[in-house]
Design an enzyme around this catalytic site. Sequence first.
Site, PDB file in Angstrom:
ATOM      1  N   CYS A  39      -3.708  11.525  -8.248  1.00  0.00           N
ATOM      2  CA  CYS A  39      -4.134  10.275  -7.613  1.00  0.00           C
ATOM      3  C   CYS A  39      -2.944   9.402  -7.209  1.00  0.00           C
ATOM      4  O   CYS A  39      -2.853   8.967  -6.057  1.00  0.00           O
ATOM      5  CB  CYS A  39      -5.047   9.505  -8.551  1.00  0.00           C
ATOM      6  SG  CYS A  39      -4.410   9.339 -10.230  1.00  0.00           S
ATOM      7  N   HIS A  95      -5.512   2.392 -11.070  1.00  0.00           N
ATOM      8  CA  HIS A  95      -4.080   2.137 -11.136  1.00  0.00           C
ATOM      9  C   HIS A  95      -3.722   1.049 -10.124  1.00  0.00           C
ATOM     10  O   HIS A  95      -4.432   0.829  -9.150  1.00  0.00           O
ATOM     11  CB  HIS A  95      -3.276   3.394 -10.752  1.00  0.00           C
ATOM     12  CG  HIS A  95      -3.610   4.614 -11.548  1.00  0.00           C
ATOM     13  ND1 HIS A  95      -3.557   4.666 -12.916  1.00  0.00           N
ATOM     14  CD2 HIS A  95      -3.982   5.858 -11.163  1.00  0.00           C
ATOM     15  CE1 HIS A  95      -3.869   5.882 -13.337  1.00  0.00           C
ATOM     16  NE2 HIS A  95      -4.146   6.624 -12.300  1.00  0.00           N
TER      17      HIS A  95
END
Lengths: 348, 348
Positions: free
Chosen positions: B145, B225
């Site tokens: 990711c 994140h």
Amino acid sequence: MEKGKAIRVAVNGYGVIGKRVADAVAAQDDMQLAGVADVTLDWRARIVTGKGFRLFGATTERAEAMAKSGLEVAGSLEDLLAGADIVVDCTPKHVATGNVETYRRKGIKFIVQGGEKHSVTGHSFVAEASYETALGRDCTRVVSCNTTSIVRTLSALKFAGLLARARGTLLRRATDPWESHLGGIMNTLVPEAEIPSHQGPDARSVDPDLDVITMAVKVPETLAHMHYWSVQLARKAEKDEILEAFCSSPRISLVRMSDGLTAINAIKELMADLGRPHDNLYEVALWSDMLKVEGDELFYAYMVDNQAIVIPETIDAIRALTGFQADARASIAQTNASLKIGQLNLRA
Amino acid sequence: MEKGKAIRVAVNGYGVIGKRVADAVAAQDDMQLAGVADVTLDWRARIVTGKGFRLFGATTERAEAMAKSGLEVAGSLEDLLAGADIVVDCTPKHVATGNVETYRRKGIKFIVQGGEKHSVTGHSFVAEASYETALGRDCTRVVSCNTTSIVRTLSALKFAGLLARARGTLLRRATDPWESHLGGIMNTLVPEAEIPSHQGPDARSVDPDLDVITMAVKVPETLAHMHYWSVQLARKAEKDEILEAFCSSPRISLVRMSDGLTAINAIKELMADLGRPHDNLYEVALWSDMLKVEGDELFYAYMVDNQAIVIPETIDAIRALTGFQADARASIAQTNASLKIGQLNLRA
């Protein structure tokens, strides 16, 4: 002021910073805590008197209310100021602005905290960078926790001739531990709306030479801030040279992941195990084994205890303003010894 | 493979990524979900059959245990692979390594996730950067990711001739939301032991030209994140030019603090309000009003939904490996339309 006598220090506001400043002042050989002023009637006021500190009401009315509630009160802020050489203002931001007028009217030297603007005092203080220019002044501003850490670390690189420019990302603790019941953030990240964040420009209020830009984000924890830095060095350097530069600062402690200090809570626990009041980390705790040099670039991270880092700075600022000690290094050493800064020996 | 027929896709592993890949495959006009293999006997297996997907046991024994527990099982992984043109491996890291041998033995094309090393497939995939080199290959690795977000954003700057070098700080969510009962971190920050963190080098496995260095820290939240970047531009640029470059990526969405999207939970709520499955944010959500250009330097922050960002990449990787679509842009557009990527119109 007469040399040889203790500096009489008033502390106005007994919150997160004020309580630590009061303890630190009481720990100095050359200072005497004239007393603490606050507005609270609750358990916090009883802590002040329980420590044997003189308690004052922030106003006459407040002093009366304190007395009425059974607290032992020595008078009002005016009385406190009358018996002090200098006052450290640790009140909330909006209150401090009003207080400054009082201090000026009374002609008493004063120190404000980093929440105030530079223009309030015209001088911003970090002992390692601006002690000399504070000597004998009427007032100064001890800059915020984050700004203090930035000036300490970048000054160390600058003094070693290593600093070209620094770009940092600041992870800001959402609230103070003891105020976490009043609201913080949970399970999210809250970026500061503006890039650059204010800490970079604020560091330049202490040292205009610093080429520094910061970004900041609020994180859901209460222990401390963390900073991540990318620094363009003035020249290629070896890691040892960088570590030596940081070690030349008396208020940077090198810590190691490999020593089990793998998170900010571990470092707080170390402070507790060392028996420090409030588990205070006065130093910038900078991970030496994580630090990386790539050619003429430097990368590192450190922890900032927002409740503690400005305490030794405030003690030094008191000495600088009152002129009790003309030598920055001597004041820093005296303060450090009193607060056991340097006891860690984590630099090996 | 014969053109015109649907690509038969097997999904091995029905966890955080596998369940999303299965849904996304089922949403493609040119693909058919051959089935899902897993080991679980609990509620998660019933979700598979409840959606009308064919469920397979990861082994013959597992398939028997599934049948015994009352699940409708179509066979074992071997059976699933026999009826598929390609398999997407979404199993945990240590399991995937063993599976790769099986796929090679069976001669089936396969995709692994970013937890695997580049060397496992010899090719690392982000649609906007390496679709062409994946065409017709036997296998590829859809990078993690964080790495996906780095390649998307830095590629956009690179394609516009703006990128010199990029230095980033990554705030990593501590665990996935649905696994938070299994342990995470609370009220602390946990730095990654090594600088640089692995994501920078990993981005170079997709595009070796990228001059990128990353640092990373684990934060106590589960949503997503966040990345903070300092970029040295190849030349001075205006903010509009930068925004235009980012907008040229079909998988970067510009969002605005001033639009009320002031935290990562707010963006997740927007995804939920848009009716996206699992509130998936497939795009890099990059704050346009926070973004700052200072001369030849660029600063910005964005959010990465670690559960969702690789899903469209995986769909494109399927088309690239099977050769069903030779044109990267066409595949990306098709995938985006099927997942409603771009519906946000947040770029204004």
